[in-house]
Scaffold this active site. Structure first.
Site, PDB file in Angstrom:
ATOM      1  N   ASN A 141       0.859  -1.186   0.000  1.00 23.52           N
ATOM      2  CA  ASN A 141       0.000   0.000   0.000  1.00 23.52           C
ATOM      3  C   ASN A 141       0.896   1.238   0.000  1.00 23.52           C
ATOM      4  OD1 ASN A 141      -2.928   0.966   0.592  1.00 23.52           O
ATOM      5  ND2 ASN A 141      -1.673   2.158   2.018  1.00 23.52           N
ATOM      6  N   GLU A 204      -1.094   1.581  -4.803  1.00 25.14           N
ATOM      7  CA  GLU A 204      -1.245   2.903  -5.405  1.00 25.14           C
ATOM      8  C   GLU A 204      -0.096   3.233  -6.363  1.00 25.14           C
ATOM      9  OE1 GLU A 204      -1.897   2.214  -2.257  1.00 25.14           O
ATOM     10  OE2 GLU A 204      -3.865   3.062  -1.780  1.00 25.14           O
ATOM     11  N   ASP A 253      -3.373  22.096   9.368  1.00 20.78           N
ATOM     12  CA  ASP A 253      -4.002  21.296   8.327  1.00 20.78           C
ATOM     13  C   ASP A 253      -4.498  22.173   7.180  1.00 20.78           C
ATOM     14  OD1 ASP A 253      -5.113  18.944   7.081  1.00 20.78           O
ATOM     15  OD2 ASP A 253      -5.045  18.040   9.070  1.00 20.78           O
TER      16      ASP A 253
HETATM   17 MN    MN Z   1      -4.502   1.794  -0.298  1.00 13.83          MN
END
Ligand code: MN
Length: 444
Positions: A141, A204, A253
């Site tokens: 991942n 990804e 953020d």
């Molecule tokens: Mn993922």
């Protein structure tokens, strides 16, 4: 296709690279320069105080740059990213690459990691792609996380409950730490691919490879069973601890406001691989790059969902004033009254973080806040075209929402032309001379 190749291509094509020649501190000074040029050119910091490395910043800071990076434009990027998510392509595995030029014991304090804002607890890695191998070894991942430097080989990592979170939980159940390789300094298409939101267990980096036209190559890390782009600037090998946590935050953020302090997992770094003349990639929290990298992949998913509700969607934008997170503008080719409201509901339903959505007709430029406001001014009535939804699920990032239960109110503004009235009343007047000029320009 590397970060440095992209910077050189941008320099040649758009001239949008600004070299900062004076010596700059990684503590606040570089961040202040990034803030000043936010949304502008790519910045290359040539001399960083106390470091021999250079840094690049704002690489994904403009929409046009991101569109170019993935071989698309403002009309086509939805389809390009959707296609890549549906068609992830495994990259070619090679023995060695530029990222392996140097391999050394970790010393995070020796890397030019920036300290950005006044109340930040320390230096934060903000463009790190965390590539993880599942505990059972079956999949990889990749996701972007902010990481606070705790010492020469330790980081605190913010992990919200998504893929990496689940992988760490699975590993912890087996009593294992989670193997990771943190990639810093990549072509912007890799950042978009990594943020594109494919299903769990889809790597990804394969999506990124599709966006790069299948030209990505990967190398196997020496210490962990993880493949990373061969042409990255830095790769930090290590593990996310199954049980050790540390204070993470406060951190600025998307909203430009501080997120709270939380106990978050610790990452232990075992080795640093890098290019000999590695370029550190910096990203300003709350800056346009942060917003676009979060927002653009969401727009793609919203576009797909809205298309299922109304036949013709022209565009979807999460607007910068709404932090590319809370506010959307959707343009449609309306075919019946009610299409505007259906499009708005699909937009709200497809993105739980969304608070306010404005739907406009296709003659309105959704990249222009002034045109969108004009549509609201001339095509919208608050008693019939406004929909209020109370107590819906919202975003933890919104300081105005009920942040304990994450509940928020949502508004849909249908600023499309009402079909009960003559359409001509709502259309912008054209000047014949200008129209003829445009036709002449088109003929050329
Ligand atoms: Mn993922």
């Amino acid at each position: 296709m590397s970060l440095r190749e992209f910077i050189e291509a941008e320099r040649a094509a758009a001239g949008a690279v600004l070299e900062i020649e004076e010596e700059v501190s990684t503590d606040y000074e570089a961040a202040a320069i990034m803030k000043r040029h936010d949304g502008g050119p790519i910045l290359v910091f040539r001399r960083l105080k106390g470091h021999s490395y250079q840094a690049a910043a704002g690489v994904c800071g403009s929409r046009e740059r991101i569109y170019r990076a993935i071989g698309a434009d403002k009309e086509t990027y939805y389809r390009r990213v959707s296609w890549a998510v549906q068609n992830p392509k495994p990259p070619e595995l090679v023995e060695s690459g530029p990222v392996m030029e140097v391999s050394e014991p970790p010393n995070l304090e020796g890397l030019p990691i920036f300290r950005h804002y006044e109340k930040d607890p320390g230096k934060y890695i903000t463009s790190g792609i965390v590539v993880a191998r599942s505990a059972d070894g079956s999949f990889q991942n990749a996701s972007v996380h902010r990481m606070l430097v705790l010492g020469k080989d330790r980081l605190a990592i913010r992990i919200v409950p998504r893929h990496l979170y689940a992988m760490r939980e699975d590993a912890a159940m087996l009593g294992k730490d989670l193997q990771v390789a943190i990639v810093i300094g990549t072509h912007p298409a890799v950042m978009i691919g990594v943020n594109s939101g494919p299903d769990y267990r889809v790597n990804e980096l394969w999506v990124a490879n599709s966006l790069l036209g299948g030209r990505m190559k990967v190398v196997k890390c020496p210490d962990v069973d993880i493949s990373v782009p061969w042409d990255a600037e830095f790769v930090l090998e290590g593990e996310i601890s199954a049980d050790e946590t540390a204070d993470e935050g406060p951190f600025v953020d998307l909203t430009g406001t501080y997120d709270i302090v939380r106990k978050q997992p610790v990452v232990r770094i075992k080795r640093v691989m890098r290019r000999r003349d590695a370029i550190y990639q910096a990203l300003l929290p709350g800056g346009s790059e942060h917003k676009l990298l979060m927002g653009i992949p969401k727009e793609v998913r919203m576009y797909e969902a809205i298309q299922k509700a109304v036949p013709k969607v022209k565009g979807v934008r999460l607007t910068p004033g709404g932090c590319c997170w809370f506010h959307a503008v959707v343009s449609i080719k309306k075919q019946a009254d009610g299409d505007g409201k259906n499009a708005a509901m699909a937009a709200l339903g497809s993105n739980p973080s969304l608070k306010h959505v404005v739907v406009v007709d296709e003659d309105v430029d959704i990249d222009s806040p002034e045109e969108v406001e004009w549509a609201i001014a001339t095509r919208f009535q608050g008693d019939s075209d406004l929909t209020l939804i109370e107590g819906a699920r919202g975003s933890t990032l919104d300081p105005s929402s009920d942040q304990t239960n994450i509940l928020t109110a949502k508004l849909a503004i249908d600023a499309t032309i009402p079909w009960s009235k003559p359409k001509e009343k709502f259309l912008r007047a054209a000047i014949p001379e200008a129209t003829r000029g445009e036709r002449a320009a088109e003929r050329q």
